[in-house]
Design a protein around this motif. Structure first.
Motif, PDB file in Angstrom:
ATOM      1  N   SER A   1       0.805  -1.217   0.000  1.00  0.00           N
ATOM      2  CA  SER A   1       0.000   0.000   0.000  1.00  0.00           C
ATOM      3  C   SER A   1       0.844   1.276   0.000  1.00  0.00           C
ATOM      4  CB  SER A   1      -0.926   0.008   1.221  1.00  0.00           C
ATOM      5  OG  SER A   1      -1.651   1.219   1.301  1.00  0.00           O
ATOM      6  N   GLU A   2       0.348   2.273  -0.714  1.00  0.00           N
ATOM      7  CA  GLU A   2       0.977   3.597  -0.697  1.00  0.00           C
ATOM      8  C   GLU A   2       0.757   4.302   0.634  1.00  0.00           C
ATOM      9  OE1 GLU A   2      -0.558   5.724  -4.084  1.00  0.00           O
ATOM     10  OE2 GLU A   2      -0.076   4.073  -5.445  1.00  0.00           O
ATOM     11  N   LYS A   3      -0.129   3.780   1.446  1.00  0.00           N
ATOM     12  CA  LYS A   3      -0.391   4.387   2.754  1.00  0.00           C
ATOM     13  C   LYS A   3       0.830   4.308   3.663  1.00  0.00           C
ATOM     14  CE  LYS A   3      -5.322   3.211   2.484  1.00  0.00           C
ATOM     15  NZ  LYS A   3      -6.424   2.403   3.037  1.00  0.00           N
ATOM     16  N   GLY A   4       1.749   3.399   3.363  1.00  0.00           N
ATOM     17  CA  GLY A   4       2.946   3.255   4.179  1.00  0.00           C
ATOM     18  C   GLY A   4       4.123   4.065   3.697  1.00  0.00           C
ATOM     19  N   SER A   5       3.945   4.881   2.668  1.00  0.00           N
ATOM     20  CA  SER A   5       5.050   5.693   2.148  1.00  0.00           C
ATOM     21  C   SER A   5       5.370   6.837   3.100  1.00  0.00           C
ATOM     22  CB  SER A   5       4.687   6.260   0.774  1.00  0.00           C
ATOM     23  OG  SER A   5       3.662   7.233   0.889  1.00  0.00           O
ATOM     24  N   ASN A   6       6.525   7.446   2.905  1.00  0.00           N
ATOM     25  CA  ASN A   6       6.938   8.547   3.774  1.00  0.00           C
ATOM     26  C   ASN A   6       5.941   9.717   3.759  1.00  0.00           C
ATOM     27  OD1 ASN A   6       9.293   7.262   4.663  1.00  0.00           O
ATOM     28  ND2 ASN A   6      10.453   7.970   2.887  1.00  0.00           N
ATOM     29  N   PRO A   7       5.390  10.120   2.607  1.00  0.00           N
ATOM     30  CA  PRO A   7       4.442  11.233   2.619  1.00  0.00           C
ATOM     31  C   PRO A   7       3.103  10.899   3.272  1.00  0.00           C
ATOM     32  CG  PRO A   7       5.410  10.940   0.431  1.00  0.00           C
ATOM     33  CD  PRO A   7       5.746   9.722   1.236  1.00  0.00           C
ATOM     34  N   ASN A   8       2.765   9.602   3.390  1.00  0.00           N
ATOM     35  CA  ASN A   8       1.429   9.210   3.851  1.00  0.00           C
ATOM     36  C   ASN A   8       1.402   8.572   5.236  1.00  0.00           C
ATOM     37  OD1 ASN A   8       0.203  10.066   1.412  1.00  0.00           O
ATOM     38  ND2 ASN A   8       0.736   8.118   0.429  1.00  0.00           N
ATOM     39  N   LYS A   9       2.481   7.930   5.631  1.00  0.00           N
ATOM     40  CA  LYS A   9       2.500   7.213   6.900  1.00  0.00           C
ATOM     41  C   LYS A   9       2.292   8.181   8.067  1.00  0.00           C
ATOM     42  CE  LYS A   9       5.248   3.825   9.477  1.00  0.00           C
ATOM     43  NZ  LYS A   9       6.543   3.096   9.522  1.00  0.00           N
ATOM     44  N   ASN A  10       1.383   7.831   8.953  1.00  0.00           N
ATOM     45  CA  ASN A  10       1.048   8.662  10.121  1.00  0.00           C
ATOM     46  C   ASN A  10       0.581  10.059   9.725  1.00  0.00           C
ATOM     47  OD1 ASN A  10       1.907   6.629  11.971  1.00  0.00           O
ATOM     48  ND2 ASN A  10       4.028   7.280  11.682  1.00  0.00           N
ATOM     49  N   SER A  11       0.113  10.204   8.490  1.00  0.00           N
ATOM     50  CA  SER A  11      -0.226  11.538   7.996  1.00  0.00           C
ATOM     51  C   SER A  11      -1.517  11.534   7.181  1.00  0.00           C
ATOM     52  CB  SER A  11       0.934  12.086   7.152  1.00  0.00           C
ATOM     53  OG  SER A  11       0.613  13.320   6.588  1.00  0.00           O
ATOM     54  N   ALA A  12      -1.580  10.713   6.145  1.00  0.00           N
ATOM     55  CA  ALA A  12      -2.788  10.664   5.309  1.00  0.00           C
ATOM     56  C   ALA A  12      -3.965  10.162   6.136  1.00  0.00           C
ATOM     57  CB  ALA A  12      -2.556   9.766   4.104  1.00  0.00           C
ATOM     58  N   ARG A  13      -5.101  10.804   5.987  1.00  0.00           N
ATOM     59  CA  ARG A  13      -6.285  10.441   6.759  1.00  0.00           C
ATOM     60  C   ARG A  13      -7.532  10.772   5.943  1.00  0.00           C
ATOM     61  NH1 ARG A  13      -8.284  14.933   9.731  1.00  0.00           N
ATOM     62  NH2 ARG A  13      -8.795  13.688  11.562  1.00  0.00           N
ATOM     63  N   GLY A  14      -8.659  10.277   6.405  1.00  0.00           N
ATOM     64  CA  GLY A  14      -9.913  10.495   5.696  1.00  0.00           C
ATOM     65  C   GLY A  14     -10.409   9.270   4.962  1.00  0.00           C
ATOM     66  N   PHE A  15      -9.697   8.164   5.101  1.00  0.00           N
ATOM     67  CA  PHE A  15     -10.076   6.948   4.373  1.00  0.00           C
ATOM     68  C   PHE A  15     -11.456   6.442   4.788  1.00  0.00           C
ATOM     69  CE2 PHE A  15      -5.379   6.884   4.580  1.00  0.00           C
ATOM     70  CZ  PHE A  15      -5.114   6.978   3.223  1.00  0.00           C
ATOM     71  N   GLU A  16     -11.797   6.599   6.061  1.00  0.00           N
ATOM     72  CA  GLU A  16     -13.105   6.139   6.530  1.00  0.00           C
ATOM     73  C   GLU A  16     -14.234   6.963   5.903  1.00  0.00           C
ATOM     74  OE1 GLU A  16     -10.580   6.965   8.442  1.00  0.00           O
ATOM     75  OE2 GLU A  16      -9.917   5.047   9.288  1.00  0.00           O
ATOM     76  N   VAL A  17     -13.975   8.243   5.632  1.00  0.00           N
ATOM     77  CA  VAL A  17     -14.978   9.086   4.984  1.00  0.00           C
ATOM     78  C   VAL A  17     -15.210   8.602   3.552  1.00  0.00           C
ATOM     79  CG1 VAL A  17     -15.565  11.431   4.249  1.00  0.00           C
ATOM     80  CG2 VAL A  17     -14.368  11.059   6.421  1.00  0.00           C
ATOM     81  N   ILE A  18     -14.126   8.268   2.858  1.00  0.00           N
ATOM     82  CA  ILE A  18     -14.256   7.731   1.499  1.00  0.00           C
ATOM     83  C   ILE A  18     -15.012   6.408   1.530  1.00  0.00           C
ATOM     84  CG2 ILE A  18     -13.020   6.939  -0.539  1.00  0.00           C
ATOM     85  CD1 ILE A  18     -12.824   9.955  -0.050  1.00  0.00           C
ATOM     86  N   ASP A  19     -14.736   5.584   2.534  1.00  0.00           N
ATOM     87  CA  ASP A  19     -15.460   4.312   2.673  1.00  0.00           C
ATOM     88  C   ASP A  19     -16.959   4.556   2.827  1.00  0.00           C
ATOM     89  OD1 ASP A  19     -13.082   2.901   2.584  1.00  0.00           O
ATOM     90  OD2 ASP A  19     -12.911   2.710   4.764  1.00  0.00           O
ATOM     91  N   GLU A  20     -17.315   5.550   3.637  1.00  0.00           N
ATOM     92  CA  GLU A  20     -18.735   5.845   3.868  1.00  0.00           C
ATOM     93  C   GLU A  20     -19.403   6.349   2.587  1.00  0.00           C
ATOM     94  OE1 GLU A  20     -21.614   8.681   6.655  1.00  0.00           O
ATOM     95  OE2 GLU A  20     -19.458   8.534   7.102  1.00  0.00           O
ATOM     96  N   ILE A  21     -18.703   7.214   1.868  1.00  0.00           N
ATOM     97  CA  ILE A  21     -19.247   7.703   0.595  1.00  0.00           C
ATOM     98  C   ILE A  21     -19.460   6.540  -0.364  1.00  0.00           C
ATOM     99  CG2 ILE A  21     -18.779   9.102  -1.449  1.00  0.00           C
ATOM    100  CD1 ILE A  21     -17.095  10.944   0.378  1.00  0.00           C
ATOM    101  N   LYS A  22     -18.456   5.679  -0.473  1.00  0.00           N
ATOM    102  CA  LYS A  22     -18.537   4.552  -1.398  1.00  0.00           C
ATOM    103  C   LYS A  22     -19.701   3.634  -1.035  1.00  0.00           C
ATOM    104  CE  LYS A  22     -17.143   1.780  -4.704  1.00  0.00           C
ATOM    105  NZ  LYS A  22     -17.437   2.106  -6.117  1.00  0.00           N
ATOM    106  N   ALA A  23     -19.885   3.365   0.261  1.00  0.00           N
ATOM    107  CA  ALA A  23     -20.965   2.473   0.696  1.00  0.00           C
ATOM    108  C   ALA A  23     -22.324   3.056   0.317  1.00  0.00           C
ATOM    109  CB  ALA A  23     -20.881   2.248   2.206  1.00  0.00           C
TER     110      ALA A  23
END
Length: 332
Positions: free
Chosen positions: A91-113
């Motif tokens: 996953s790209e979520k583990g990259s330096n720019p995203n690790k412990n930083s990128a957020r909002g995935f649960e909101v995208i999950d809710e929209i998708k559902a």
């Protein structure tokens, strides 16, 4: 008329003309009306979920906007960032720019559902990211724009791409500009899209060197207002506190406006990548001044650069897939 004024006017015209052309460039595939028949309520669904999320957590507007940016700079706008680790995917979520930083995935999950309930297997996760980024901007008080739609989702991710292609806070001006140019984006796009930092936060670890050791000589960055630097040191020590959060725009941190550029002019740009827009290139300096003086022009350029960025290398037609779950590739 002075040479400096002539240059300023020329730069303004140069900035506006190509963006006006780019605003209707949908790569021959993407179209704002793409879901008008197949899922006519998609825009309303996204807006509703994003509005609730931002009302609950004002930081979420910046987080969702950032997800779209970090997705598009890696293999194009294909929702590769949303994929979790699996047997075949790192996953790209583990990259330096995203690790412990990128957020909002649960909101995208809710929209998708919600969209899957209304229009099963119709709307891509990549398009959801693009719409959510626009809605986040509008909710925070920023510009509106038509979002070209019709992207498909990737079936893979690129950890190395995420580590290497996304501009980093400590990159030099030339490195950042080079990364933009590799995506087909230009100087105007760089300065305009940097304005997204009018909302959101940055971690201590992303700017600590400016406070203590900018050039490896044990001295601070003197392009940073030292009164502001002194305030920052209280919560960003030489060691520890890496995840402590600071507003990118300490003046109006939750409002999408042009105060980010005014802060840069006052040498209150938090990140090195912010302040170098003023100190390392004359053309970017003039754009910073222009946006600081004129919110309307900044909003216009930002919206058009977002459309341009959202058009980066989309998967369309038979390419990619429409994921049922944004975190996983569809099983065959």
């Amino acid at each position: 008329m002075s040479k400096s004024m002539s240059y300023f006017i020329f730069l303004s015209l140069l900035a506006i003309v190509p963006l006006c052309i780019a605003s209707k460039n949908y790569n021959g595939y993407l179209n704002p009306q793409y879901y008008d028949r197949s899922c006519p309520h998609v825009q309303h669904i996204v807006s509703s979920v994003v509005s609730k999320a931002v009302a609950k957590d004002p930081r979420m507007a910046a987080s969702l906007l950032r997800l779209h940016f970090h997705d598009c700079f890696v293999k194009g706008c294909d929702a590769s960032l949303l994929l979790d680790n699996s047997g075949s995917i790192v996953s790209e979520k583990g990259s330096n720019p995203n690790k412990n930083s990128a957020r909002g995935f649960e909101v995208i999950d809710e929209i998708k559902a919600e969209i899957e309930r209304a229009c099963p297997h119709t709307v891509s996760c990549a398009d959801i990211l693009a719409i959510a980024a626009r809605d986040s901007t509008v909710i925070a008080g920023g510009p509106n724009w038509e979002v070209p739609l019709g992207r498909k989702d990737s079936v893979g991710a690129s950890l190395s791409g995420s580590n290497n292609e996304i501009p980093a806070p400590n990159n030099t001006f030339q490195t950042i500009l080079t990364k933009f140019k590799r995506q087909g984006l230009d100087l105007v796009d760089l300065v305009a899209l940097s304005g997204a930092h009018t909302i959101g936060n940055a971690r201590c670890t992303t700017f600590r060197q400016r406070l203590y050791n900018q050039n490896g000589n044990g001295k601070p960055d003197f392009t940073l207002n030292q009164a502001y630097a002194s305030m920052l040191r209280q919560q960003c020590p030489r060691s520890g506190g890496d995840q402590n959060l600071f507003f990118l725009d300490h003046t109006t941190p939750f409002k999408f406006d042009n105060l980010y550029y005014k802060n840069i002019l006052a040498y209150d740009g938090l990140l090195n990548s912010d302040q170098v827009l003023l100190t390392k290139n004359r053309a970017s300096m003039e754009l910073v001044k222009l946006y600081a003086e004129n919110t309307r022009i900044f909003f216009d350029h930002f919206a058009k650069s977002m459309v341009k960025m959202g058009n980066l290398f989309p998967l369309t037609g038979a390419q990619g897939q429409i994921r049922k779950n944004c975190r996983r590739v569809n099983s065959s």
